[in-house]
Structures are given as C-alpha cells and as structure tokens.
Design an enzyme around this catalytic site. Structure first.
Site: not given
Length: 213
Positions: A122-124
C-alpha cells in the site's frame, strides 16, 4: 540562486535533516509542521515555521516559496491520505502558486509495488501514484527513491541508478536529506527519477552522472 524552500514533513526524521541543512545554507528554509508546539524546534534549526496539514489547506504554506522538498510520510498510519493525497494536495497548491521546483522523497520499489514485501504494498502504491501525479504536473520536478532508511551517521557518499534493486542495501537518512537538498540546485535533474543507496561516490558527483550534459 537563492531559493525560498518549503520543507513538507519538516519535523520528520528526514525532514529535520533537510531543515537543518537548508537553515544553515544559502537558501531560505520554511518548515511546514502540523503542530504549533513544533515551531520553536524548527526555528532552532534555522527555518521559518509554518503550521499546515497536508490533508487540509496548504495554500498559505506555499505562498512566497519558489521550491518545495516533500519529505513527509505517514509512518504507515494513513499512506493514501498522506503519502498520496497529501502529496497531490501540495502539488496542486504549488502549481497554483507558481512554484518553480519540486523535489519528491519517494521510495525504491515504487515502480512495481506488487514486487515488494506485502506489508509495503500500500505504501509503495501510494508513492507510485503520487510520483506519477507529479510527473504529469507542470512542475520542474525530481523524484528521489532511496532504499531502506537507517539512522546511522551520513557519509556523504552514495550510489545512484535507475534499477538498483529493492534489497540491494540501505542509506542513512542524513545522506538522503543531503541528496534532496543538493538536487534543488541541479537543473539537469529536472524530470529525472533515480534510486539511491549508500555508496562510494560523493553526492554532488553522483548526481552529475544521472543526466550528464
């Protein structure tokens, strides 16, 4: 050229290094923080503090700035709200204000979020979407994608490239900050995206190899 630089995420771990470097240099540093209680600390680092939240109105923070270093991060708490939507909000405000230069702290692996660890997908993804929005904007931008960040002392030497590999190493936050600040003054880096790890080449020399004249 002396710049007035807004540091988004100035109270974060990388952001504090960026703020201190800019506060001690020739540029004018404006430190954006969410909490009024953090303003004295930003002043002690040599910056003019401004209170603003990336998820809200940031027009007043951008006003009068010609450059931005985006070093903000959610710490995993709200990656789409901060790392993506907050970045997009600031990009829009920068365009409206006529900002000339935008240096984005992204992450290695943002080109292919699904290939990274599940915990980081999700962060990437948020970083990838923010990076693409910046590329499609009218801003003169540079996107810096470091590998794993550490709190070790910076060495001033790095490795740069466009396909280093997510598991190839790490880099102290201090050296990431030095690279972000140095990128502001490298016009040949406008439009460039590059990966960053600790290495053997001085930062200025490494940056000069990315888009040689």
């Amino acid at each position: 050229m002396t710049r007035t630089v807004l540091i988004a995420g100035a109270h974060g771990q990388v952001g504090q290094h960026v703020t201190e470097l800019l506060g001690a240099g020739e540029h004018e540093a404006r430190a954006m923080v969410r909490d009024e209680d953090q303003t004295d600390e930003m002043e002690s680092l040599g910056a003019e503090p401004v209170v603003a939240d990336l998820t809200g109105d940031v027009d007043h923070a951008v006003e009068g700035c010609d450059s931005i270093v985006f070093a903000a991060g959610s710490g995993g708490d709200d990656v789409f709200g901060v790392d993506r939507d907050g970045a997009i909000n600031l990009i829009d405000a920068a365009e409206d204000a006529g900002v000339d230069r935008f240096v984005m702290l992204s992450s290695m692996g943002a080109d292919d979020p699904e290939s990274g660890p599940d915990a980081l997908e999700d962060y990437l993804t948020a970083k990838a979407e923010a990076d693409e929005y910046l590329r499609q904007s009218g801003l003169d931008h540079t996107i810096v994608r470091p590998g794993e960040l550490t709190n070790g002392s910076g060495t001033g030497t790095v490795e740069v490239g466009d396909d280093i590999g997510l598991d190839a190493g790490d880099i102290p936050r201090e050296d990431v900050a030095r690279t972000l600040v140095a990128a502001l003054d490298h016009d040949e880096l406008v439009g460039e995206t590059f990966e960053l790890l600790s290495g053997d080449e001085p930062i200025q020399e490494a940056l000069a190899t990315i888009a040689p004249n």
